[in-house]
Design a protein around this motif. Structure first.
Motif, PDB file in Angstrom:
ATOM      1  N   TYR A  21      42.135  27.666  36.056  1.00 39.41           N
ATOM      2  CA  TYR A  21      42.800  27.074  37.223  1.00 39.41           C
ATOM      3  C   TYR A  21      42.187  27.571  38.525  1.00 39.41           C
ATOM      4  O   TYR A  21      41.815  26.785  39.388  1.00 39.41           O
ATOM      5  CB  TYR A  21      44.311  27.343  37.162  1.00 39.41           C
ATOM      6  CG  TYR A  21      44.832  26.995  35.783  1.00 39.41           C
ATOM      7  CD1 TYR A  21      44.884  25.669  35.364  1.00 39.41           C
ATOM      8  CD2 TYR A  21      45.185  27.984  34.882  1.00 39.41           C
ATOM      9  CE1 TYR A  21      45.286  25.335  34.077  1.00 39.41           C
ATOM     10  CE2 TYR A  21      45.604  27.663  33.598  1.00 39.41           C
ATOM     11  CZ  TYR A  21      45.644  26.340  33.200  1.00 39.41           C
ATOM     12  OH  TYR A  21      46.040  26.012  31.927  1.00 39.41           O
ATOM     13  N   SER A  22      42.037  28.876  38.658  1.00 40.07           N
ATOM     14  CA  SER A  22      41.460  29.433  39.888  1.00 40.07           C
ATOM     15  C   SER A  22      39.943  29.536  39.813  1.00 40.07           C
ATOM     16  O   SER A  22      39.280  29.596  40.839  1.00 40.07           O
ATOM     17  CB  SER A  22      42.023  30.824  40.150  1.00 40.07           C
ATOM     18  OG  SER A  22      41.501  31.759  39.217  1.00 40.07           O
ATOM     19  N   LYS A  23      39.401  29.605  38.617  1.00 42.02           N
ATOM     20  CA  LYS A  23      37.969  29.829  38.392  1.00 42.02           C
ATOM     21  C   LYS A  23      37.524  31.197  38.917  1.00 42.02           C
ATOM     22  O   LYS A  23      36.351  31.437  39.139  1.00 42.02           O
ATOM     23  CB  LYS A  23      37.109  28.736  39.030  1.00 42.02           C
ATOM     24  CG  LYS A  23      37.509  27.328  38.702  1.00 42.02           C
ATOM     25  CD  LYS A  23      37.225  26.967  37.280  1.00 42.02           C
ATOM     26  CE  LYS A  23      37.416  25.489  37.050  1.00 42.02           C
ATOM     27  NZ  LYS A  23      38.409  25.184  36.060  1.00 42.02           N
ATOM     28  N   PHE A  24      38.481  32.106  39.130  1.00 43.07           N
ATOM     29  CA  PHE A  24      38.202  33.435  39.671  1.00 43.07           C
ATOM     30  C   PHE A  24      38.285  34.446  38.535  1.00 43.07           C
ATOM     31  O   PHE A  24      39.356  34.933  38.191  1.00 43.07           O
ATOM     32  CB  PHE A  24      39.195  33.769  40.790  1.00 43.07           C
ATOM     33  CG  PHE A  24      38.827  34.979  41.594  1.00 43.07           C
ATOM     34  CD1 PHE A  24      37.767  34.947  42.482  1.00 43.07           C
ATOM     35  CD2 PHE A  24      39.542  36.160  41.456  1.00 43.07           C
ATOM     36  CE1 PHE A  24      37.424  36.062  43.234  1.00 43.07           C
ATOM     37  CE2 PHE A  24      39.215  37.286  42.196  1.00 43.07           C
ATOM     38  CZ  PHE A  24      38.149  37.228  43.084  1.00 43.07           C
ATOM     39  N   LEU A  25      37.142  34.728  37.925  1.00 43.25           N
ATOM     40  CA  LEU A  25      37.070  35.630  36.785  1.00 43.25           C
ATOM     41  C   LEU A  25      37.013  37.080  37.253  1.00 43.25           C
ATOM     42  O   LEU A  25      36.236  37.412  38.141  1.00 43.25           O
ATOM     43  CB  LEU A  25      35.836  35.333  35.935  1.00 43.25           C
ATOM     44  CG  LEU A  25      35.887  34.085  35.044  1.00 43.25           C
ATOM     45  CD1 LEU A  25      35.916  32.815  35.852  1.00 43.25           C
ATOM     46  CD2 LEU A  25      34.709  34.092  34.099  1.00 43.25           C
ATOM     47  N   VAL A  26      37.848  37.921  36.645  1.00 45.07           N
ATOM     48  CA  VAL A  26      37.901  39.334  36.989  1.00 45.07           C
ATOM     49  C   VAL A  26      37.817  40.156  35.710  1.00 45.07           C
ATOM     50  O   VAL A  26      38.431  39.815  34.707  1.00 45.07           O
ATOM     51  CB  VAL A  26      39.212  39.684  37.740  1.00 45.07           C
ATOM     52  CG1 VAL A  26      39.232  41.167  38.140  1.00 45.07           C
ATOM     53  CG2 VAL A  26      39.393  38.798  38.962  1.00 45.07           C
ATOM     54  N   GLY A  27      37.053  41.234  35.777  1.00 42.91           N
ATOM     55  CA  GLY A  27      36.969  42.163  34.661  1.00 42.91           C
ATOM     56  C   GLY A  27      37.300  43.562  35.132  1.00 42.91           C
ATOM     57  O   GLY A  27      37.079  43.909  36.293  1.00 42.91           O
ATOM     58  N   ALA A  28      37.842  44.355  34.236  1.00 46.63           N
ATOM     59  CA  ALA A  28      38.147  45.748  34.547  1.00 46.63           C
ATOM     60  C   ALA A  28      37.785  46.606  33.350  1.00 46.63           C
ATOM     61  O   ALA A  28      37.844  46.159  32.206  1.00 46.63           O
ATOM     62  CB  ALA A  28      39.627  45.926  34.885  1.00 46.63           C
ATOM     63  N   ALA A  29      37.396  47.823  33.645  1.00 42.97           N
ATOM     64  CA  ALA A  29      37.152  48.805  32.592  1.00 42.97           C
ATOM     65  C   ALA A  29      37.607  50.156  33.116  1.00 42.97           C
ATOM     66  O   ALA A  29      37.455  50.455  34.296  1.00 42.97           O
ATOM     67  CB  ALA A  29      35.683  48.851  32.204  1.00 42.97           C
ATOM     68  N   LEU A  30      38.180  50.915  32.220  1.00 44.59           N
ATOM     69  CA  LEU A  30      38.609  52.260  32.596  1.00 44.59           C
ATOM     70  C   LEU A  30      38.105  53.252  31.574  1.00 44.59           C
ATOM     71  O   LEU A  30      37.844  52.904  30.422  1.00 44.59           O
ATOM     72  CB  LEU A  30      40.132  52.335  32.750  1.00 44.59           C
ATOM     73  CG  LEU A  30      41.025  52.112  31.524  1.00 44.59           C
ATOM     74  CD1 LEU A  30      41.179  53.383  30.693  1.00 44.59           C
ATOM     75  CD2 LEU A  30      42.382  51.623  31.988  1.00 44.59           C
ATOM     76  N   ALA A  47      51.584  28.005  33.874  1.00 44.43           N
ATOM     77  CA  ALA A  47      52.821  28.277  34.615  1.00 44.43           C
ATOM     78  C   ALA A  47      52.543  29.374  35.630  1.00 44.43           C
ATOM     79  O   ALA A  47      53.005  30.503  35.504  1.00 44.43           O
ATOM     80  CB  ALA A  47      53.935  28.675  33.655  1.00 44.43           C
ATOM     81  N   TYR A  48      51.733  29.026  36.625  1.00 42.19           N
ATOM     82  CA  TYR A  48      51.382  29.974  37.689  1.00 42.19           C
ATOM     83  C   TYR A  48      52.624  30.624  38.247  1.00 42.19           C
ATOM     84  O   TYR A  48      53.617  29.947  38.439  1.00 42.19           O
ATOM     85  CB  TYR A  48      50.691  29.201  38.812  1.00 42.19           C
ATOM     86  CG  TYR A  48      49.235  29.505  39.051  1.00 42.19           C
ATOM     87  CD1 TYR A  48      48.536  30.420  38.306  1.00 42.19           C
ATOM     88  CD2 TYR A  48      48.556  28.843  40.067  1.00 42.19           C
ATOM     89  CE1 TYR A  48      47.201  30.673  38.554  1.00 42.19           C
ATOM     90  CE2 TYR A  48      47.221  29.090  40.314  1.00 42.19           C
ATOM     91  CZ  TYR A  48      46.549  29.998  39.558  1.00 42.19           C
ATOM     92  OH  TYR A  48      45.227  30.256  39.813  1.00 42.19           O
ATOM     93  N   PRO A  49      52.732  31.870  38.526  1.00 44.92           N
ATOM     94  CA  PRO A  49      51.705  32.909  38.448  1.00 44.92           C
ATOM     95  C   PRO A  49      51.890  33.797  37.221  1.00 44.92           C
ATOM     96  O   PRO A  49      51.757  35.007  37.312  1.00 44.92           O
ATOM     97  CB  PRO A  49      51.947  33.688  39.731  1.00 44.92           C
ATOM     98  CG  PRO A  49      53.441  33.684  39.872  1.00 44.92           C
ATOM     99  CD  PRO A  49      53.866  32.335  39.332  1.00 44.92           C
ATOM    100  N   GLU A  50      52.202  33.243  36.115  1.00 46.34           N
ATOM    101  CA  GLU A  50      52.514  34.006  34.903  1.00 46.34           C
ATOM    102  C   GLU A  50      51.284  34.503  34.162  1.00 46.34           C
ATOM    103  O   GLU A  50      51.278  34.561  32.951  1.00 46.34           O
ATOM    104  CB  GLU A  50      53.386  33.162  33.964  1.00 46.34           C
ATOM    105  CG  GLU A  50      54.754  32.874  34.509  1.00 46.34           C
ATOM    106  CD  GLU A  50      55.567  34.131  34.768  1.00 46.34           C
ATOM    107  OE1 GLU A  50      55.523  35.067  33.945  1.00 46.34           O
ATOM    108  OE2 GLU A  50      56.218  34.180  35.823  1.00 46.34           O
ATOM    109  N   GLY A  51      50.267  34.874  34.872  1.00 45.07           N
ATOM    110  CA  GLY A  51      49.062  35.397  34.253  1.00 45.07           C
ATOM    111  C   GLY A  51      49.087  36.910  34.159  1.00 45.07           C
ATOM    112  O   GLY A  51      50.072  37.568  34.494  1.00 45.07           O
ATOM    113  N   THR A  52      47.970  37.449  33.698  1.00 44.57           N
ATOM    114  CA  THR A  52      47.814  38.898  33.565  1.00 44.57           C
ATOM    115  C   THR A  52      46.537  39.311  34.281  1.00 44.57           C
ATOM    116  O   THR A  52      45.488  38.687  34.101  1.00 44.57           O
ATOM    117  CB  THR A  52      47.712  39.297  32.079  1.00 44.57           C
ATOM    118  OG1 THR A  52      48.870  38.838  31.397  1.00 44.57           O
ATOM    119  CG2 THR A  52      47.587  40.795  31.925  1.00 44.57           C
ATOM    120  N   CYS A  53      46.625  40.351  35.060  1.00 49.74           N
ATOM    121  CA  CYS A  53      45.460  40.872  35.769  1.00 49.74           C
ATOM    122  C   CYS A  53      44.563  41.662  34.822  1.00 49.74           C
ATOM    123  O   CYS A  53      45.017  42.216  33.811  1.00 49.74           O
ATOM    124  CB  CYS A  53      45.902  41.776  36.912  1.00 49.74           C
ATOM    125  SG  CYS A  53      46.822  40.943  38.214  1.00 49.74           S
TER     126      CYS A  53
END
Length: 133
Positions: A21-30, A47-53
């Motif tokens: 939907y946003s086409k804004f891909l984010v990755g994280a590593a810890l 069902a915006y904004p029911e996503g996960t960061c």
């Protein structure tokens, strides 16, 4: 500056993001104090904004494996400037990281910005607030 392995891991996680939907891909590593790496990517939902960061996903993976402490975390996105964690993720990171833990924000082009958890979330809500007088 973030560890190159942690940055590469965040970039790899970003490739698996679900962001139709946003086409804004984010990755994280810890990285945990014992050297374990955990990844997360953003997962959108119709069902915006029911996503996960991405940060929340990496923290959940760490917890699922029994980890409870972040030594370092990196977040990467394809953005002109490094993207900071949202307010909710700042609080999630603070749950498992001390004020001096470094959070590195990076772009796919190599720009980085590093801040401590304490700088990102001054006056954070903590377990001290849960203690009864």
């Amino acid at each position: 500056m973030t560890d190159d392995v942690v940055l590469a891991s965040a970039k790899a996680a970003r490739e698996n993001a679900h962001a139709p939907y946003s086409k804004f891909l984010v990755g994280a590593a810890l990285r945990t104090p014992d050297g374990q790496l955990f990844q997360g990517c953003n997962v959108e939902n119709i069902a915006y904004p029911e996503g996960t960061c991405a940060e929340a996903g990496a923290i959940a993976a760490m917890c699922c494996a029994g980890g409870r402490e972040i030594a370092e975390i990196t977040v990467v996105a394809d953005s002109p400037a490094p993207v900071p964690p949202c307010g909710g993720c700042r609080q999630k990171i603070a749950e498992f990281a001390g004020n001096d833990v470094v959070v590195t924000m990076a772009t796919m082009e190599g720009k980085t910005l590093s801040m401590t958890v304490g700088d990102l979330l001054p006056g954070r809500f903590s377990e001290e607030h849960m203690e009864k007088a």
